[in-house]
Design a protein around this motif. Structure first.
Motif, PDB file in Angstrom:
ATOM      1  N   SER A 153     -19.335  75.393  14.559  1.00 59.50           N
ATOM      2  CA  SER A 153     -17.995  75.198  14.023  1.00 59.50           C
ATOM      3  C   SER A 153     -17.665  73.712  13.969  1.00 59.50           C
ATOM      4  O   SER A 153     -18.005  72.955  14.884  1.00 59.50           O
ATOM      5  CB  SER A 153     -16.993  75.922  14.924  1.00 59.50           C
ATOM      6  N   GLN A 154     -17.003  73.297  12.888  1.00 61.44           N
ATOM      7  CA  GLN A 154     -16.599  71.908  12.732  1.00 61.44           C
ATOM      8  C   GLN A 154     -15.237  71.886  12.062  1.00 61.44           C
ATOM      9  O   GLN A 154     -15.024  72.548  11.047  1.00 61.44           O
ATOM     10  CB  GLN A 154     -17.622  71.164  11.873  1.00 61.44           C
ATOM     11  N   LEU A 155     -14.311  71.130  12.626  1.00 63.37           N
ATOM     12  CA  LEU A 155     -12.995  70.991  12.024  1.00 63.37           C
ATOM     13  C   LEU A 155     -13.029  69.873  11.004  1.00 63.37           C
ATOM     14  O   LEU A 155     -13.617  68.823  11.244  1.00 63.37           O
ATOM     15  CB  LEU A 155     -11.943  70.668  13.081  1.00 63.37           C
ATOM     16  N   ILE A 156     -12.396  70.101   9.856  1.00 56.39           N
ATOM     17  CA  ILE A 156     -12.271  69.073   8.833  1.00 56.39           C
ATOM     18  C   ILE A 156     -10.824  69.043   8.368  1.00 56.39           C
ATOM     19  O   ILE A 156     -10.085  70.006   8.545  1.00 56.39           O
ATOM     20  CB  ILE A 156     -13.205  69.324   7.629  1.00 56.39           C
ATOM     21  N   VAL A 157     -10.426  67.955   7.773  1.00 57.53           N
ATOM     22  CA  VAL A 157      -9.100  67.837   7.190  1.00 57.53           C
ATOM     23  C   VAL A 157      -9.300  67.702   5.688  1.00 57.53           C
ATOM     24  O   VAL A 157     -10.079  66.865   5.233  1.00 57.53           O
ATOM     25  CB  VAL A 157      -8.348  66.609   7.740  1.00 57.53           C
ATOM     26  N   ALA A 158      -8.622  68.549   4.933  1.00 57.76           N
ATOM     27  CA  ALA A 158      -8.730  68.513   3.478  1.00 57.76           C
ATOM     28  C   ALA A 158      -7.346  68.743   2.884  1.00 57.76           C
ATOM     29  O   ALA A 158      -6.544  69.508   3.421  1.00 57.76           O
ATOM     30  CB  ALA A 158      -9.694  69.592   2.990  1.00 57.76           C
ATOM     31  N   ASP A 159      -7.060  68.087   1.776  1.00 55.91           N
ATOM     32  CA  ASP A 159      -5.810  68.285   1.070  1.00 55.91           C
ATOM     33  C   ASP A 159      -5.790  69.714   0.520  1.00 55.91           C
ATOM     34  O   ASP A 159      -6.755  70.160  -0.104  1.00 55.91           O
ATOM     35  CB  ASP A 159      -5.697  67.272  -0.068  1.00 55.91           C
ATOM     36  N   SER A 160      -4.711  70.421   0.739  1.00 55.60           N
ATOM     37  CA  SER A 160      -4.626  71.813   0.299  1.00 55.60           C
ATOM     38  C   SER A 160      -4.747  71.956  -1.228  1.00 55.60           C
ATOM     39  O   SER A 160      -5.076  73.030  -1.713  1.00 55.60           O
ATOM     40  CB  SER A 160      -3.329  72.455   0.786  1.00 55.60           C
ATOM     41  N   LYS A 161      -4.522  70.881  -1.967  1.00 55.10           N
ATOM     42  CA  LYS A 161      -4.631  70.932  -3.427  1.00 55.10           C
ATOM     43  C   LYS A 161      -6.052  71.239  -3.886  1.00 55.10           C
ATOM     44  O   LYS A 161      -6.249  71.788  -4.955  1.00 55.10           O
ATOM     45  CB  LYS A 161      -4.187  69.605  -4.041  1.00 55.10           C
ATOM     46  N   ILE A 162      -7.049  70.877  -3.081  1.00 54.57           N
ATOM     47  CA  ILE A 162      -8.437  71.098  -3.502  1.00 54.57           C
ATOM     48  C   ILE A 162      -9.032  72.389  -2.953  1.00 54.57           C
ATOM     49  O   ILE A 162     -10.138  72.759  -3.298  1.00 54.57           O
ATOM     50  CB  ILE A 162      -9.349  69.907  -3.106  1.00 54.57           C
ATOM     51  N   LEU A 163      -8.279  73.074  -2.101  1.00 51.48           N
ATOM     52  CA  LEU A 163      -8.768  74.308  -1.482  1.00 51.48           C
ATOM     53  C   LEU A 163      -8.350  75.529  -2.288  1.00 51.48           C
ATOM     54  O   LEU A 163      -7.336  75.495  -2.997  1.00 51.48           O
ATOM     55  CB  LEU A 163      -8.217  74.426  -0.055  1.00 51.48           C
ATOM     56  N   PRO A 164      -9.076  76.609  -2.140  1.00 46.63           N
ATOM     57  CA  PRO A 164      -8.632  77.858  -2.781  1.00 46.63           C
ATOM     58  C   PRO A 164      -7.248  78.250  -2.272  1.00 46.63           C
ATOM     59  O   PRO A 164      -6.912  78.048  -1.098  1.00 46.63           O
ATOM     60  CB  PRO A 164      -9.680  78.878  -2.337  1.00 46.63           C
TER      61      PRO A 164
END
Length: 147
Positions: free
Chosen positions: A5-16
């Motif tokens: 498991s690895q936590l990442i931070v991503a802008d919700s605009k690019i996620l499904p």
């Protein structure tokens, strides 16, 4: 390759979109906006299976990383209004009290343990917390931990 498991931070605009909808369902249920997960899922427009697939893996950044939990120990005079003043002071710092435990006063002194959540400018709030010692009736204040 190891499947860790690895936590990442991503802008919700690019996620499904399903990920933001899972967060909406979690919020609805936490705030008692719906009576069941099925109705909450229907309301936001995802299947229950999608919710259950992602619910343990999707969290908002603010929920996990922008708040500090502080455990505070106070020694207070057993006088009317002392605890109330301390709580008002914490309110002025925009602290959210999570738990409060007060012992029965002995020899005119009560021990109080408070767990609270600081948000926004948590570092400034933590510095401001030290001023609680200056309140009338606060004999001692210690920050036991801050995460």
């Amino acid at each position: 390759m190891e499947n860790k498991s690895q936590l990442i931070v991503a802008d919700s605009k690019i996620l499904p979109e399903v990920f933001t909808k899972v967060l909406e369902v979690k919020k609805l249920m936490a705030q008692k906006g719906e009576k069941s997960f099925a109705s909450a899922c229907k309301r936001v427009g995802i299947s229950r299976s999608a919710y259950y697939k992602y619910k343990d893996s999707v969290f908002s950044y603010e929920e996990l990383f922008t708040r500090k939990i502080v455990n505070l120990h106070l020694l207070l005079n057993d006088s009317p209004g002392v605890l109330s003043n301390a709580l008002s002071f914490l309110h002025s710092l925009n602290a959210n009290i999570l738990t409060l435990n007060q012992s029965i006063p002995v020899d005119g002194v009560a021990q109080v343990n408070i767990s609270l959540r600081l948000s926004n400018s948590a570092d400034d709030q933590l510095v401001g917390l030290n001023s609680i010692n200056e309140l009338d009736g606060v004999l001692e204040a210690k920050i036991l931990s801050a995460e």
